[in-house]
Design an enzyme around this catalytic site. Structure first.
Site, PDB file in Angstrom:
ATOM      1  N   PHE A 125       0.864  -1.178   0.000  1.00 56.12           N
ATOM      2  CA  PHE A 125       0.000   0.000   0.000  1.00 56.12           C
ATOM      3  C   PHE A 125       0.899   1.225   0.000  1.00 56.12           C
ATOM      4  CE2 PHE A 125      -1.785   3.324   2.852  1.00 56.12           C
ATOM      5  CZ  PHE A 125      -2.786   3.786   2.013  1.00 56.12           C
ATOM      6  N   HIS A 144      14.109  14.495  -1.161  1.00 53.81           N
ATOM      7  CA  HIS A 144      13.043  14.721  -2.145  1.00 53.81           C
ATOM      8  C   HIS A 144      11.857  13.839  -1.774  1.00 53.81           C
ATOM      9  CE1 HIS A 144      10.825  15.486  -5.731  1.00 53.81           C
ATOM     10  NE2 HIS A 144      11.008  14.265  -6.228  1.00 53.81           N
ATOM     11  N   ILE A 145      10.816  14.461  -1.266  1.00 50.16           N
ATOM     12  CA  ILE A 145       9.622  13.720  -0.853  1.00 50.16           C
ATOM     13  C   ILE A 145       8.677  13.617  -2.043  1.00 50.16           C
ATOM     14  CG2 ILE A 145       7.667  13.662   0.734  1.00 50.16           C
ATOM     15  CD1 ILE A 145       9.390  15.354   2.667  1.00 50.16           C
ATOM     16  N   LEU A 146       8.440  12.412  -2.512  1.00 52.06           N
ATOM     17  CA  LEU A 146       7.566  12.203  -3.664  1.00 52.06           C
ATOM     18  C   LEU A 146       6.127  12.511  -3.286  1.00 52.06           C
ATOM     19  CD1 LEU A 146       8.984   8.821  -5.043  1.00 52.06           C
ATOM     20  CD2 LEU A 146       9.591  11.135  -5.748  1.00 52.06           C
ATOM     21  N   ASP A 219      -2.024  -1.275   8.237  1.00 54.95           N
ATOM     22  CA  ASP A 219      -2.500  -1.399   6.856  1.00 54.95           C
ATOM     23  C   ASP A 219      -3.944  -0.901   6.789  1.00 54.95           C
ATOM     24  OD1 ASP A 219      -2.428  -2.436   4.082  1.00 54.95           O
ATOM     25  OD2 ASP A 219      -3.882  -3.881   4.852  1.00 54.95           O
TER      26      ASP A 219
END
Length: 375
Positions: A125, A144-146, A219
């Site tokens: 996930f 670098h945070i996507l 989750d």
């Protein structure tokens, strides 16, 4: 794949030698699961092993991923629990090797821990967050945070390259997004059998969602299943996914992705290797579950804001592992790898391309009409 070290070395051999890093891999033995996996009312006969793989550069953690492997009598599930970066990885202007390395690690797990005639599944996930494993790393300006869409594409590329002994069926589901839009995110192949399927792998023979969807820690599917149990609701698998689009994790204008790779059972058993063989093949080290849990929890309390703090936290964690009674003094379990592409390779490739582009005279001499002389 011969072993993990060989696989990772091959995955980065097209990169220049300046790309150098080390990696470590620890895992636990399989133990019976202590919480319900399918049936909420009883403990299933399922076994769990924890696997933690990390990348080091300049003596600091750069990337890490945790995979939980579940063995039931009918299925092996490789659940990607968490993955994160610190921002402290110097690419020296070259493409990042992280996607290739993580694909290689997952491929190794599938081959190493597959069981004879039992299918395997990779489950993941994805949701964009500033940090998952490395506290304060989001404060590092180099990290670098996507965003949500970038992260979905990143994982699709990673998982698309995972190889088992047989080709998997690949499923992706983005709640609230129609199939056509979803598949625009996926890599495309000439062989359509290799393309992704918009959907999920759960097949129901009249069972409810709670009877066929396994429960994993932290989750969103598990949280929803628990909510349904508390409310006394029983829903079909299709209704489950329909309602999932309205859950908190899947709204607020951001997309999340559910991914599954389904590997069919084969006639080979990859779980027969002994721990001694694994050490000889440089395939990581097995440690006590209590040590693993202690190291993992210490990681989640550490500080990775700066390079110096990351170095200190990394050294503490590795020392804790080395000082455990499970590790012999002679075992060098941190492995170093480097790219191998040289300037000569680049020059040779450029020459090969120029040779291919040279015009070639394919006319037969007899077909060339000579100009007649004037009398």
């Amino acid at each position: 794949m011969d072993n993990l070290y060989t696989g990772i070395s091959k995955s980065i051999e097209s990169l220049p030698p300046e790309i150098t890093f080390s990696y470590g891999y620890i895992f636990t033995n399989f133990k019976k699961l202590k919480w319900p996996w399918l049936n909420k009312r009883k403990i299933d006969n399922v076994y769990l092993s924890n696997h933690f793989f990390f990348i080091l550069q300049e003596d600091a953690m750069a990337y890490a991923i945790e995979v939980l492997i579940f063995f039931s009598s009918e299925l092996s599930v490789f659940y990607i629990s968490k993955a994160d970066s610190t921002g402290f990885f110097n690419r020296h202007g070259s493409p990042s090797p992280l996607k290739a390395v993580i694909s290689t690690f997952l491929s190794y797990l599938i081959r190493r821990f597959s069981r004879k005639n039992i299918p395997s599944r990779i489950s993941l996930f994805s949701r964009s967050q500033p940090q998952y494993l490395f506290p304060s790393s989001s404060l590092n300006p180099s990290k670098h945070i996507l965003d949500d869409r970038e992260l979905v594409r990143w994982w699709l590329k990673v998982l698309d390259s995972v190889n088992g002994s047989q080709c998997p069926k690949k499923y992706v589901l983005i709640p609230g997004m129609d199939p056509r839009e979803t598949l625009k995110y996926t890599p495309q192949h000439v062989d359509t059998d290799l393309n992704w399927i918009c959907g999920h792998p759960y097949e129901s023979m009249g069972q409810s969602a709670g009877e066929i969807i396994p429960r994993f820690p932290d989750d969103p599917k598990t949280r929803f299943l628990d909510q349904l149990d508390r409310d006394g609701e029983v829903v079909s698998i299709d209704k489950f996914w329909e309602l999932m689009a309205f859950r908190q994790e899947c709204i607020h204008g951001r997309i999340v992705g559910f991914f599954s790779l389904e590997f069919p059972g084969n006639d080979q058993d990859g779980t027969n290797n002994t721990i001694t063989e694994d050490l000889d093949l440089q395939n990581g080290i097995q440690i006590n579950e209590k040590i693993y849990r202690m190291v993992y929890e210490k990681l989640l309390r550490s500080d990775f804001e700066t390079l110096e703090k990351s170095k200190g936290a990394t050294l503490d964690l590795i020392n804790d592992i080395n000082n455990s009674k499970d590790i012999k003094d002679s075992v060098d379990w941190i492995k170093k790898v480097s790219g191998k592409k040289t300037s000569e390779d680049k020059k040779r490739k450029a020459i090969d391309i120029s040779e291919q582009l040279k015009p070639v005279n394919i006319l037969n001499e007899s077909l060339i009409r000579k100009k007649s002389k004037k009398k």
